[in-house]
Motif scaffolding. Structure first.
Motif, mmCIF file in Angstrom:
data_model
loop_
_atom_site.group_PDB
_atom_site.id
_atom_site.type_symbol
_atom_site.label_atom_id
_atom_site.label_comp_id
_atom_site.label_asym_id
_atom_site.label_seq_id
_atom_site.Cartn_x
_atom_site.Cartn_y
_atom_site.Cartn_z
ATOM 1 N N GLU A 295 -4.512 -14.893 5.656
ATOM 2 C CA GLU A 295 -5.887 -15.284 5.346
ATOM 3 C C GLU A 295 -6.887 -14.348 6.008
ATOM 4 N N GLU A 296 -6.643 -14.015 7.271
ATOM 5 C CA GLU A 296 -7.595 -13.184 8.005
ATOM 6 C C GLU A 296 -7.580 -11.735 7.530
ATOM 7 N N SER A 297 -6.383 -11.213 7.183
ATOM 8 C CA SER A 297 -6.299 -9.821 6.732
ATOM 9 C C SER A 297 -6.719 -9.668 5.288
ATOM 10 N N GLY A 298 -6.687 -10.760 4.538
ATOM 11 C CA GLY A 298 -7.009 -10.673 3.124
ATOM 12 C C GLY A 298 -5.914 -10.046 2.296
ATOM 13 N N PHE A 299 -4.694 -9.961 2.862
ATOM 14 C CA PHE A 299 -3.600 -9.300 2.162
ATOM 15 C C PHE A 299 -3.284 -9.996 0.844
ATOM 16 N N GLY A 300 -3.348 -11.305 0.839
ATOM 17 C CA GLY A 300 -3.056 -12.043 -0.389
ATOM 18 C C GLY A 300 -4.201 -12.038 -1.376
ATOM 19 N N ARG A 301 -5.436 -11.938 -0.865
ATOM 20 C CA ARG A 301 -6.608 -12.001 -1.743
ATOM 21 C C ARG A 301 -7.032 -10.623 -2.243
ATOM 22 N N ARG A 302 -6.878 -9.585 -1.405
ATOM 23 C CA ARG A 302 -7.335 -8.250 -1.770
ATOM 24 C C ARG A 302 -6.272 -7.576 -2.640
ATOM 25 N N VAL A 303 -6.282 -7.922 -3.921
ATOM 26 C CA VAL A 303 -5.227 -7.462 -4.819
ATOM 27 C C VAL A 303 -5.234 -5.945 -4.967
ATOM 28 N N MET A 304 -6.427 -5.362 -5.107
ATOM 29 C CA MET A 304 -6.502 -3.915 -5.298
ATOM 30 C C MET A 304 -5.971 -3.167 -4.078
ATOM 31 N N ILE A 305 -6.341 -3.638 -2.884
ATOM 32 C CA ILE A 305 -5.857 -2.991 -1.663
ATOM 33 C C ILE A 305 -4.350 -3.129 -1.549
ATOM 34 N N ARG A 306 -3.856 -4.347 -1.785
ATOM 35 C CA ARG A 306 -2.417 -4.579 -1.646
ATOM 36 C C ARG A 306 -1.620 -3.725 -2.630
ATOM 37 N N ASN A 307 -2.039 -3.727 -3.886
ATOM 38 C CA ASN A 307 -1.295 -2.982 -4.895
ATOM 39 C C ASN A 307 -1.376 -1.476 -4.655
ATOM 40 N N SER A 308 -2.568 -1.004 -4.248
ATOM 41 C CA SER A 308 -2.702 0.434 -3.993
ATOM 42 C C SER A 308 -1.871 0.852 -2.787
ATOM 43 N N LEU A 309 -1.775 -0.014 -1.766
ATOM 44 C CA LEU A 309 -0.937 0.293 -0.610
ATOM 45 C C LEU A 309 0.526 0.372 -1.011
ATOM 46 N N PHE A 310 0.993 -0.580 -1.805
ATOM 47 C CA PHE A 310 2.378 -0.537 -2.268
ATOM 48 C C PHE A 310 2.641 0.743 -3.063
ATOM 49 N N ALA A 311 1.699 1.094 -3.940
ATOM 50 C CA ALA A 311 1.871 2.300 -4.750
ATOM 51 C C ALA A 311 1.915 3.545 -3.874
ATOM 52 N N ALA A 312 1.038 3.604 -2.848
ATOM 53 C CA ALA A 312 1.011 4.769 -1.961
ATOM 54 C C ALA A 312 2.298 4.890 -1.164
ATOM 55 N N LEU A 313 2.813 3.753 -0.657
ATOM 56 C CA LEU A 313 4.041 3.788 0.130
ATOM 57 C C LEU A 313 5.234 4.219 -0.720
ATOM 58 N N VAL A 314 5.299 3.699 -1.946
ATOM 59 C CA VAL A 314 6.405 4.080 -2.826
ATOM 60 C C VAL A 314 6.306 5.562 -3.196
ATOM 61 N N ALA A 315 5.090 5.996 -3.527
ATOM 62 C CA ALA A 315 4.918 7.390 -3.943
ATOM 63 C C ALA A 315 5.158 8.359 -2.808
ATOM 64 N N SER A 316 4.919 7.936 -1.566
ATOM 65 C CA SER A 316 5.029 8.854 -0.433
ATOM 66 C C SER A 316 6.452 9.341 -0.199
ATOM 67 N N VAL A 317 7.448 8.573 -0.640
ATOM 68 C CA VAL A 317 8.841 8.997 -0.433
ATOM 69 C C VAL A 317 9.373 9.829 -1.589
ATOM 70 N N VAL A 318 8.621 9.855 -2.715
ATOM 71 C CA VAL A 318 9.105 10.593 -3.888
ATOM 72 C C VAL A 318 9.250 12.081 -3.606
ATOM 73 N N PRO A 319 8.265 12.754 -2.946
ATOM 74 C CA PRO A 319 8.466 14.185 -2.679
ATOM 75 C C PRO A 319 9.737 14.482 -1.890
ATOM 76 N N GLY A 320 10.047 13.636 -0.900
ATOM 77 C CA GLY A 320 11.265 13.853 -0.126
ATOM 78 C C GLY A 320 12.514 13.743 -0.978
ATOM 79 N N ILE A 321 12.506 12.767 -1.903
ATOM 80 C CA ILE A 321 13.660 12.605 -2.785
ATOM 81 C C ILE A 321 13.808 13.813 -3.706
ATOM 82 N N VAL A 322 12.668 14.293 -4.217
ATOM 83 C CA VAL A 322 12.710 15.436 -5.118
ATOM 84 C C VAL A 322 13.222 16.675 -4.405
ATOM 85 N N LEU A 323 12.854 16.839 -3.122
ATOM 86 C CA LEU A 323 13.274 18.029 -2.392
ATOM 87 C C LEU A 323 14.788 18.093 -2.219
#
Length: 359
Positions: free
Chosen positions: A148-176
């Motif tokens: 409730e205090e962090s807004g993790f459940g309510r801030r959908v755009m922040i939560r989804n963008s964070l998940f997308a960034a974390l997933v995408a961040s490992v892709v370059p390593g896999i490609v290498l």
């Protein structure tokens, strides 16, 4: 015994215990309590809160874009050409992409915590606890409060963008990882098979053992007790760097050592693999492929400096310490009519790390 007029005796006789010094004890320091709460601009201005939210998820999506750019740069600037310019651009642009992706996630997470998450001060009393049902209920309640205090459940755009960034961040390593082995082609059908690539080196029957890097063939009489030489196939001395020299050398590099004949413990099927106490083993560690380079002539032990694997040269280079999973592959050797050391064949097993799948 003290003599008359002894000054030390006079001091002992005249000494008297002094009165203790009075120490003033003040009242204990009072708890000043929490300072007055200062509201942030995002707490007072809804428009500022919206801007902060947009900033955070924009940073996270920029991280996604940077990760994608790192993958694109890997394809645009291939290092297989061997050009120094291509290698420089490959390292530069892939590094910039990965660095910006990580930086954007970090800055976004910090801005989220400072400008958007709850900023109220509180005191959490500490006391001894034991695991029980009420403790589990408290933990669940704490998670709900944090959400409730962090807004993790309510801030959908922040939560989804964070998940997308974390997933995408490992892709370059896999490609290498693609660069670990070249792709197969009609001209080279085995290029993508690591087992095949590591099972075949430039050693063949009759190849002379040559000193690295001079390429000079070495005679058995030159290998003295306790000595260790780094050798390569004589054929490698005439291979240019543009013909895959480094790749072939990395697989074929060998350490040549001479032990007292009585110290060698050889199995029946390998008794003719050595010559007069001279043995040859792959220099590529069977853990992760580091160069095994430190030889201790008294114990006949080889040490890999990367992760401290140790091999006993006197007994088939078996592993006696460390994470390596199997002995170093042995190169069967003998001598030719001129006394030069030659290979009887290629290695009979794949060289290098043992995590590769083997037949």
């Amino acid at each position: 015994m003290a003599h008359e007029g002894d000054p030390l005796e006079h001091e002992r006789a005249s000494w008297k215990p002094s009165r203790g010094l009075a120490v003033a004890v003040s009242d204990p320091v009072q708890n000043p309590g929490l300072p007055p709460h200062r509201e942030r601009i995002t707490d007072k201005d809804p428009a500022a809160m919206k801007r902060a939210v947009r900033t955070v998820y924009t940073l996270f999506y920029l991280s996604v874009a940077a990760s994608i750019w790192a993958v694109v740069a890997y394809m645009i600037f291939p290092i297989e050409s061997g050009s120094l310019t291509a290698i420089r651009d490959n390292n530069l642009f892939i590094g910039l992409g990965i660095a910006f992706a990580m930086l954007a996630i970090g800055v976004g997470a910090i801005h989220w915590s400072k400008a958007i998450m709850s900023d109220k001060e509180f005191i959490e009393p500490r006391h001894a606890t034991r695991g029980r049902d009420s403790t589990r209920e408290t933990v669940i309640a704490n998670f709900a409060t944090a959400n409730e205090e962090s807004g993790f459940g309510r801030r959908v755009m922040i939560r989804n963008s964070l998940f997308a960034a974390l997933v995408a961040s490992v892709v370059p390593g896999i490609v290498l990882f693609r660069g670990l082995a070249p792709e197969s082609s009609p001209e080279n059908p085995h290029a993508g098979d690591p087992v095949y690539l590591l099972s075949h080196t430039m050693w063949k029957k009759g190849s002379r053992l040559a000193l690295d890097p001079s390429g000079r063939p070495i005679k058995a009489s030159e290998v003295t007790l306790g000595s260790a030489f780094q050798v390569i196939p004589e054929e490698l001395a005439g291979v240019s760097h543009h013909d895959g020299y480094l790749e072939e050398k990395a697989k074929a590099i060998v350490l040549l050592m001479r032990l007292p004949q009585e110290d060698l413990i050889e199995t029946e099927d390998r008794k003719d693999w050595s010559y007069d106490g001279i043995v040859a083993y792959s220099k590529v560690c069977t853990h992760v492929g580091c160069p095994v380079a430190l030889y201790e002539q008294q114990t006949h032990h080889l040490l890999c400096p990367c992760h401290q694997s140790q091999f006993d040269v006197s007994e088939g280079a078996k592993v006696i310490f460390g994470p390596a999973a199997r002995p170093l592959p042995q190169l069967p050797i003998t001598v030719d009519d001129e006394g030069y050391l030659i290979a009887q064949s290629d290695f009979t097993e794949p060289v290098g790390p043992s995590f590769w799948e083997r037949h």
